[in-house]
Enzyme design. Structure first.
Site, PDB file in Angstrom:
ATOM      1  N   LYS A 115       8.670   1.605  -1.610  1.00  0.00           N
ATOM      2  CA  LYS A 115       9.480   2.686  -2.191  1.00  0.00           C
ATOM      3  C   LYS A 115      10.966   2.457  -2.042  1.00  0.00           C
ATOM      4  CE  LYS A 115       6.177   6.394  -2.524  1.00  0.00           C
ATOM      5  NZ  LYS A 115       5.788   7.768  -2.235  1.00  0.00           N
ATOM      6  N   LYS A 198      -1.169  -0.010  -8.336  1.00  0.00           N
ATOM      7  CA  LYS A 198      -1.909   1.222  -8.084  1.00  0.00           C
ATOM      8  C   LYS A 198      -1.629   2.260  -9.174  1.00  0.00           C
ATOM      9  CE  LYS A 198      -0.152   3.793  -4.855  1.00  0.00           C
ATOM     10  NZ  LYS A 198       0.363   4.383  -3.627  1.00  0.00           N
ATOM     11  N   LYS A 201       1.665   8.464  -9.643  1.00  0.00           N
ATOM     12  CA  LYS A 201       2.448   9.506 -10.313  1.00  0.00           C
ATOM     13  C   LYS A 201       3.821   8.995 -10.685  1.00  0.00           C
ATOM     14  CE  LYS A 201       0.650  12.753  -6.979  1.00  0.00           C
ATOM     15  NZ  LYS A 201       0.938  12.981  -5.569  1.00  0.00           N
TER      16      LYS A 201
HETATM   17  P1  TYM Z   1      -0.238  11.153  -2.476  1.00  0.00           P
HETATM   18  O1  TYM Z   1       0.290  12.464  -2.899  1.00  0.00           O
HETATM   19  O2  TYM Z   1       0.455   9.920  -2.964  1.00  0.00           O
HETATM   20  O3  TYM Z   1      -1.756  11.013  -2.904  1.00  0.00           O
HETATM   21  C1  TYM Z   1      -2.742  12.003  -2.588  1.00  0.00           C
HETATM   22  C2  TYM Z   1      -4.062  11.334  -2.281  1.00  0.00           C
HETATM   23  O4  TYM Z   1      -4.493  10.539  -3.401  1.00  0.00           O
HETATM   24  C3  TYM Z   1      -4.779   9.214  -2.980  1.00  0.00           C
HETATM   25  N1  TYM Z   1      -4.403   8.289  -4.053  1.00  0.00           N
HETATM   26  C4  TYM Z   1      -5.222   7.354  -4.567  1.00  0.00           C
HETATM   27  N2  TYM Z   1      -6.491   7.031  -4.283  1.00  0.00           N
HETATM   28  C5  TYM Z   1      -7.052   6.019  -5.012  1.00  0.00           C
HETATM   29  N3  TYM Z   1      -6.397   5.357  -5.996  1.00  0.00           N
HETATM   30  C6  TYM Z   1      -5.113   5.657  -6.318  1.00  0.00           C
HETATM   31  N4  TYM Z   1      -4.478   5.014  -7.279  1.00  0.00           N
HETATM   32  C7  TYM Z   1      -4.468   6.699  -5.583  1.00  0.00           C
HETATM   33  N5  TYM Z   1      -3.233   7.251  -5.630  1.00  0.00           N
HETATM   34  C8  TYM Z   1      -3.211   8.215  -4.701  1.00  0.00           C
HETATM   35  C9  TYM Z   1      -3.901   9.012  -1.741  1.00  0.00           C
HETATM   36  O5  TYM Z   1      -4.412   7.992  -0.907  1.00  0.00           O
HETATM   37  C10 TYM Z   1      -3.971  10.370  -1.077  1.00  0.00           C
HETATM   38  O6  TYM Z   1      -5.139  10.496  -0.289  1.00  0.00           O
HETATM   39  N6  TYM Z   1       1.514  10.745   2.203  1.00  0.00           N
HETATM   40  C11 TYM Z   1       0.451  11.330   1.380  1.00  0.00           C
HETATM   41  C12 TYM Z   1       0.339  12.831   1.507  1.00  0.00           C
HETATM   42  C13 TYM Z   1       0.179  13.309   2.900  1.00  0.00           C
HETATM   43  C14 TYM Z   1      -0.994  13.224   3.689  1.00  0.00           C
HETATM   44  C15 TYM Z   1      -0.644  13.829   4.928  1.00  0.00           C
HETATM   45  C16 TYM Z   1      -2.272  12.721   3.476  1.00  0.00           C
HETATM   46  C17 TYM Z   1       1.144  13.918   3.623  1.00  0.00           C
HETATM   47  N7  TYM Z   1       0.643  14.244   4.870  1.00  0.00           N
HETATM   48  C18 TYM Z   1      -1.573  13.936   5.959  1.00  0.00           C
HETATM   49  C19 TYM Z   1      -3.183  12.811   4.533  1.00  0.00           C
HETATM   50  C20 TYM Z   1      -2.833  13.424   5.745  1.00  0.00           C
HETATM   51  C21 TYM Z   1       0.742  11.001  -0.075  1.00  0.00           C
HETATM   52  O7  TYM Z   1       1.852  10.805  -0.461  1.00  0.00           O
HETATM   53  O8  TYM Z   1      -0.371  11.082  -0.892  1.00  0.00           O
END
Ligand code: TYM
Length: 335
Positions: A115, A198, A201
């Site tokens: 990032k 990947k 968003k």
């Molecule tokens: P975020 O918002 O990017 O994504 C949310 C969830 O979706 C999963 N994900 C994917 N899984 C498979 N293939 C993909 N292309 C893909 N893109 C996203 C992510 O692995 C995630 O599970 N840092 C985290 C949010 C967060 C969090 C936490 C998660 C904040 N605190 C505590 C778990 C526990 C994030 O940005 O996810």
């Protein structure tokens, strides 16, 4: 068993989020409700401000993401659904953990490297410290299971390292070590335009992802235009090696049909993408159609969403309080 996970309320919920994480949240929620365990799911709005987000757009995305989670099957009667910013204990525990987290550990985080890109000096402090807040998110509730996609595994390993060091340094058994729960299929859904990136968003091309809000025509068009190769589908998954786009589409088909790549290939072996793609698009529309319909309904009553989030925050804060109090006390800062 205590299940905790979060999602950033930026942009649309896409198929990667759904298959990689949210679908597992719903499965775990239903099992936990039957067993009397707690599930906490939150919108990681404090994580979203580590890069600039237009405040008005963020506020509207928060509601939209809450509606999307409910539309996917998160049931506020079974799970505690809330916004991170409404439970100040997250930010407080994050600060307490900043004394334990090591710069060397954060320097190894691949998501920060991706990032921040070449401009590391220009990245925000929040983007760098982001995984410490994520550790606070799960340690605050003594989470045992954290359902996430593969890309979050490293952040959860860091949460475990922070928990181990805090417990050891202060001679307490305060924090439970969280385990990532990563599904066997769909842990990493790739972009429709590039099988090595990947699905995300933040990809500038909307053609790279299937959004949960896409209508049937859009889904069809995106799948039709998805990058592939000229070879027919093989009969075994080993034949997909070196064909990242084909592998991704077969994986998506398997996940959507609750099957395996072997089963998908047994059906489509020897056929080209001209036959496979329409079947894949149809399966996507079958899954997303009902979710989109529920989402449209929920969007008509934003006040009801605010009530759900306010109730969720109250319940989450009550669970968080003893851990936060104990963390202050362990540090010699008893209040
Ligand atoms: P975020 O918002 O990017 O994504 C949310 C969830 O979706 C999963 N994900 C994917 N899984 C498979 N293939 C993909 N292309 C893909 N893109 C996203 C992510 O692995 C995630 O599970 N840092 C985290 C949010 C967060 C969090 C936490 C998660 C904040 N605190 C505590 C778990 C526990 C994030 O940005 O996810």
């Amino acid at each position: 068993m205590r299940i905790v996970s979060g999602i950033q309320p930026t942009g649309n919920l896409h198929l990667g989020n759904y298959l990689g994480a949210i679908r597992n949240w719903v499965k775990m929620q239903d099992a936990a409700a039957a067993a009397g365990d707690d599930c906490l799911f939150f919108l990681a709005d404090l994580h979203a401000i580590t890069v600039y987000n237009d405040p008005a757009a963020l506020a509207s995305n928060i509601r939209q993401m809450a509606a999307a989670l409910i539309a996917c099957g998160i049931d506020p009667a079974k799970s505690i659904l809330f916004r991170q910013a409404m439970v100040p204990a997250h930010a407080e525990l994050c600060w307490l953990l900043n004394g334990t987290a090591r710069i060397g550990w954060l320097n190894r985080m691949t998501q920060f490297k991706e990032k921040s890109g070449k401009n590391r000096e220009g990245a925000s402090v929040g983007l760098f410290a982001y995984p410490v807040l994520q550790a606070a998110d799960v340690l605050l509730y003594n989470a045992t299971h954290v359902p996430v996609g593969d890309d979050q595994k490293q952040h959860l390993e860091l949460a475990r390292d922070i928990a181990i060091k805090f417990n050891a340094d202060y001679g307490v058994e305060l924090f439970t070590l969280p385990d990532p729960y990563i599904g066997a299929t769909a842990a990493r859904i790739m972009s429709l335009r590039d099988g090595t990136a990947k699905m995300s968003k933040s990809d500038p091309s909307d053609m790279s992802r299937i959004n949960l809000t896409d209508d049937a025509d859009t889904v069809l068009q995106k799948v039709r235009k998805a990058k592939t190769d000229p070879e027919p589908l093989p009969s075994e998954p080993a034949g997909l090696e070196g064909r990242p786009e084909a592998k991704n589409l077969v994986g998506i088909f398997a996940a959507l049909s609750d099957g395996t790549s072997e089963q998908v290939l047994a059906r489509f072996a020897g056929q080209g993408f001209g036959a496979f793609k329409p079947a894949l698009a149809e399966l996507m529309v079958e899954t997303l159609g009902p979710i989109k319909a529920r989402l449209d309904d929920l969007g008509r009553d934003p006040a009801a969403l605010d009530v759900i989030l306010a109730n969720g925050a109250e319940r989450a804060a009550a669970i968080a309080k003893p851990t936060l109090t104990a963390a202050y006390a362990a540090l010699g800062l008893a209040k």
